[in-house]
Scaffold this active site. Structure first.
Site, PDB file in Angstrom:
ATOM      1  N   SER A  35       3.942  -6.187  -7.766  1.00  0.00           N
ATOM      2  CA  SER A  35       2.945  -5.083  -8.400  1.00  0.00           C
ATOM      3  C   SER A  35       3.764  -3.885  -8.295  1.00  0.00           C
ATOM      4  CB  SER A  35       1.628  -5.216  -7.522  1.00  0.00           C
ATOM      5  OG  SER A  35       0.939  -6.487  -7.861  1.00  0.00           O
ATOM      6  N   ARG A  83      -3.414   0.303   0.402  1.00  0.00           N
ATOM      7  CA  ARG A  83      -1.788   0.435   0.465  1.00  0.00           C
ATOM      8  C   ARG A  83      -1.186   1.972   0.888  1.00  0.00           C
ATOM      9  NH1 ARG A  83      -3.217  -3.797  -0.289  1.00  0.00           N
ATOM     10  NH2 ARG A  83      -2.957  -5.150  -2.034  1.00  0.00           N
ATOM     11  N   GLU A 103       3.103   1.586  -6.503  1.00  0.00           N
ATOM     12  CA  GLU A 103       3.397   1.136  -5.153  1.00  0.00           C
ATOM     13  C   GLU A 103       4.794   1.309  -4.982  1.00  0.00           C
ATOM     14  OE1 GLU A 103       1.816  -2.757  -4.437  1.00  0.00           O
ATOM     15  OE2 GLU A 103      -0.041  -2.476  -5.196  1.00  0.00           O
TER      16      GLU A 103
END
Length: 299
Positions: free
Chosen positions: A220, A171, A290
């Site tokens: 998420s 990520r 995130e």
């Protein structure tokens, strides 16, 4: 010498644009300016016309973004539905611009008889955002299939770069500063067993069963810590269903926060912080969001 005339822009410029309309949480303040370019040439001309140092925020489908209720005092570049061209340049090579939805790329690759992009079906954003954060789903990650990208800088100049120009992690993507992704080349494989479309249907069924599809969320919220899952830690803290204002930790998947009652960006950010503090207090793990949080807090 005659003065040069300002470029004729063909896109759409809006002032005080509510960012709730551009973010999948359906919450957030207004941007001072929001530009939707007509195409890549128009985007270059627009960027070149901006003052040096103008704060810029690039938005696709807004699935990993929260703009605080005080708004964003700069310019938003909205590419979803604008930079949305794509084409196959060979049987297994797909070129696409930043505004193309990841789910569309998954479908088109399968229709072409290619495999390797099925995981894109589980990413609720567009390609530009997926490139910027190495988005992933169902065990696949964006940069595992990227061979080259095209970027644009503040002066509207385009550059071609290879994947080797970037540092890729879970990520995370690091690379040249003050350049933004506008297109990518994806290397796929041949779908020799003809099962790519079936795999996409299975992945979407799994997503439907395990995630709060149909409720405003960002996907998420937290990255999975090494060797563990954010959802497991959150649920172990008894936070599944925990509510703050008009938002709550999803009862279906603990790593989702849903807006189910007219939540403000302030509500959502407060709930993110409350979840982080609870997990940190109980497990000593600092969950890393995130989602990108930008803008000013409401006075």
């Amino acid at each position: 010498m005659a003065a040069q005339s300002a470029p004729v822009l063909r896109g759409t410029l809006r002032l005080n644009e509510p960012m709730a309309a551009h973010c999948s949480w359906r919450a957030g303040g207004a941007a001072a300016r929001c530009y939707r370019p007509a195409d890549l040439d128009d985007l270059g001309a627009f960027l070149a016309s901006l003052p040096a140092g103008e704060p810029l925020l690039w938005v696709g489908l807004g699935s990993n973004l929260l703009v605080r209720d005080g708004g964003f005092a700069g310019t938003v570049v909205s590419v979803a539905g604008r930079l949305d061209a794509w084409r196959f340049t060979s049987d297994t090579t797909l070129e696409a611009q930043a505004g193309v939805a990841c789910a569309k790329l998954a479908r088109e690759a399968a229709r072409r008889g290619c495999t390797g992009a099925e995981f894109f079906a589980g990413i609720p954003g567009s390609l530009g955002g997926a490139l910027a954060m190495n988005a992933g789903a169902f065990g696949g990650e964006t940069w595992s299939i990227v061979t080259a990208v095209e970027t644009i800088d503040r002066k509207g100049r385009l550059r071609s770069r290879t994947a080797a120009d970037y540092g890729i992690g879970y990520r995370t993507v690091t690379g040249p500063q003050e350049e933004w992704f506008v297109a990518a080349t994806l290397a796929l494989g041949r779908d020799v067993d003809g099962a790519a479309a079936q795999r996409i249907r299975a992945l979407l069924a799994q997503r439907q069963a395990s995630q709060p599809i149909g409720q405003p969320s960002c996907g998420s919220v937290f990255r999975n810590p090494y060797g563990d899952y954010a959802a497991r830690l959150i649920e172990a803290c008894g936070l599944k269903g925990y509510r703050l204002g008009g938002c709550q930790v999803s009862t279906k998947h603990a790593n989702f926060i849903v807006n189910d009652g007219g939540a403000s960006a302030t509500d959502i950010e407060a709930l993110i912080n409350a979840v982080r503090e609870a997990v940190r207090s109980r497990f000593g793990v600092d969950l890393e969001p995130e989602v990108r949080i930008v803008g000013e807090r409401q006075p």
